[in-house]
Motif scaffolding. Structure first.
Motif, short mmCIF file in Angstrom:
data_model
loop_
_atom_site.label_atom_id
_atom_site.label_comp_id
_atom_site.label_asym_id
_atom_site.label_seq_id
_atom_site.Cartn_x
_atom_site.Cartn_y
_atom_site.Cartn_z
N ILE A 88 0.83 -1.21 0.00
CA ILE A 88 0.00 0.00 0.00
C ILE A 88 0.86 1.25 0.00
CG2 ILE A 88 -1.76 1.27 1.29
CD1 ILE A 88 -2.63 -1.45 2.48
N GLU A 92 0.65 4.48 -2.47
CA GLU A 92 -0.02 5.69 -2.00
C GLU A 92 0.92 6.71 -1.36
OE1 GLU A 92 -3.60 5.36 0.15
OE2 GLU A 92 -4.40 3.71 -1.06
N VAL A 375 -1.54 7.89 4.95
CA VAL A 375 -2.13 6.59 4.61
C VAL A 375 -2.81 5.99 5.83
CG1 VAL A 375 -1.60 4.22 3.92
CG2 VAL A 375 -0.53 6.14 2.72
N ASN A 379 -6.62 5.47 4.96
CA ASN A 379 -6.77 4.20 4.26
C ASN A 379 -7.13 3.12 5.27
OD1 ASN A 379 -5.86 1.51 3.22
ND2 ASN A 379 -5.37 2.70 1.39
#
Length: 526
Positions: A88, A92, A375, A379
């Motif tokens: 991830i 990101e 993040v 997220n």
């Protein structure tokens, strides 16, 4: 469907203490004061998130951000969690993360080494249970976040739009040096006890709302259960006064005892509030309410109940009823628990800054560090990995979508659960709930924040630098006298005046005067 309730998070003394014997320095025990306050260097402003660079082999190289996380039990799954997170992060944050474990029992020692600016230093950390914001700032260990949020952390501040005072609480001299987590920002004092003990004495906790009334109930329970104890004397404090505003100073060197109506900074150790507390301690002392050998008991409050040392304890939480609900589902204290709230539920700077995340002043890539934090704040997949670990290996989801430990595993051996407390992580609102939590947990938190009573000093952060020497001297005095006093180990009438004079000699009046001056200027500038 699970029964809906009102969630309580017993921070510090209660939530964490319930599962660990080792602990960080107790509140009321001195924390190292800063001796100097280097000016924090402004973080360079990035106009856009830099991309990763291509290595000669054709693979991409990413800046590696070292992020500390605190753990209580083993985290054998860390490599898998880190690998999943980096999938991830590369996409990101254009960065990779290196998770750095910090053991709860040696937290101070490890963080002291990790925050020196050397080759093993970290980029991101949480100050929860470690050191106050003001001390970290005075030590020059924190980067200002305002420019970084504008360039690489877009969207984070939107999460706190409904609680602006919470963000203000993380500012020093107008600049933001920490990011609060998404969660509850208010707390009240409580008293909890085993239901069997309470029932034997016929206690109606709905009629109890003051410490004096709690003491009356304790005496009745002692009469009904003469071999039981109801206040856990220990090498850690059982009493952190959440129904006052101690201005984020867990040594209580200058507090607001009536924070809803007055901004007068008082000497806590000579205040009417403290005198009344000690009057109750005298009663506990005289009636055998403390467990024997208090100064040899290293168990935190809830662990004293779990280990059968006491049947009850004072504590604090952002809502009593939901803590009781969760505790009674999990059955971890050998009995159902009951209790009462003591005083108002306050929103103070200390509560708003309980869980703060920081970027260090010596991070070599602050922009990438901010992107990593973004993040975790925005997220939910990354947040779930950080808080829960790998599904099936560290947790499973039941038919309701609720998290449980896999068969044969619990918090002690699941291989992850860094701190066992998702509220200490940036934003777990999109992660699964645990089976013992109400379905509308996060809505309840928001409602609790909306209903909390804000201190008149909410948002004020004390800069300890001008009186750092006096604070250090006062903390040394507190370390000598405070726990023996509140544990009933000494003659209070004889020792209290000595303690108070020693604090005056150490410079507490100068600390109080500096706090009052800074608070008055802050209020005038509002």
């Amino acid at each position: 469907m699970r029964k809906s309730g009102i969630l309580t998070n017993l921070t510090s003394l209660l939530l964490i203490a319930s599962i660990v014997g080792a602990c960080a320095p107790a509140a009321g025990t001195p924390e190292t004061a800063a001796t100097a306050a280097p000016d924090a260097t402004e973080a360079p402003s990035a106009t856009e998130a830099p991309s990763a660079t291509e290595a000669p082999s054709g693979t991409m190289e990413y800046p590696v951000i070292r992020m500390a996380y605190t753990r209580i039990f083993g985290t054998d799954s860390e490599p898998k969690v880190e690998e999943a997170l980096n999938v991830i992060m590369r996409q990101e944050a254009q960065a990779e993360i290196d998770l750095v474990p910090v053991d709860f029992g040696s937290m101070n020692t490890q963080f002291n080494l990790l925050l020196t600016g050397g080759s093993d230093s970290i980029d991101i950390f949480s100050s929860f249970w470690y050191m106050p914001l003001s001390t970290l700032y005075a030590n020059g260990q924190l980067a200002p976040l305002d420019d970084l949020l504008a360039s690489d952390g877009q969207g984070i501040l939107d999460l706190f739009a409904d609680v602006p005072g919470v963000l203000d609480s993380s500012k020093i001299n107008g600049k933001l040096y920490g990011l609060p987590t998404v969660g509850p920002y208010s707390t009240s004092m409580i008293y909890i006890v085993k239901k069997t003990d309470s029932d034997a004495a016929g206690i109606d906790w709905s009629q109890i709302s003051t410490l004096d009334q709690v003491t009356e109930a304790i005496l009745k329970m002692k009469e009904a259960n003469p071999d039981h104890y109801y206040v856990p004397g220990a090498t850690q404090t059982y009493w952190i006064p959440k129904n006052i505003d101690y201005l984020s100073d867990t040594s209580f060197l200058g507090v607001l005892t009536d924070p809803l109506n007055s901004t007068k900074v008082e000497n806590y150790y000579e205040s009417e509030y403290f005198m009344n507390f000690l009057e109750n301690v005298k009663i506990w002392q005289e009636n055998d309410i403390f467990n024997p050998d208090a100064m040899s008991n290293n168990n935190p409050t809830l662990l004293s109940i779990q280990n059968g040392i006491t049947s009850g304890t004072p504590g604090y939480g952002w809502d009593l009823e939901e803590w009781l609900y969760e505790a009674n589902i999990q059955k971890q204290y050998g009995d159902d628990m009951v209790g009462a709230r003591i005083g108002d539920r306050l929103m103070t700077t200390g509560e708003a800054t309980t869980y703060l995340w920081h970027i260090t002043s010596f991070s070599e890539n602050k922009e990438a560090a901010m992107r990593v934090l973004k993040v975790f704040y925005t997220n939910s997949e990354a947040a779930t990995l950080l808080g829960y670990g790998i599904e099936v290996e560290n947790y499973v989801l039941d038919e309701n979508g609720d998290a449980r430990f896999p068969e044969g595993k619990n918090m002690t051996n699941s291989g992850w659960m860094p701190l066992g407390n998702t509220y200490s992580l940036p934003n777990e609102s999109g992660a699964p709930l645990w089976y013992y939590q109400p379905d509308n947990l996060w809505e309840m938190m928001a409602q609790s924040n909306a209903e909390a009573k804000p201190s008149l000093a909410l948002g004020f952060t004390f800069d300890a630098t001008p009186v750092a020497d006096q604070i250090t001297a006062c903390n040394n005095v507190i370390a000598q006298y405070y726990l023996p006093l509140i544990n009933g180990e000494v003659d209070i009438d004889e020792v209290l005046p000595v303690f108070q004079q020693a604090l005056r000699d150490a410079g507490i009046d100068a600390v109080i005067a500096e706090k009052q001056s800074q608070l008055d200027k802050w209020l005038a500038a509002k």
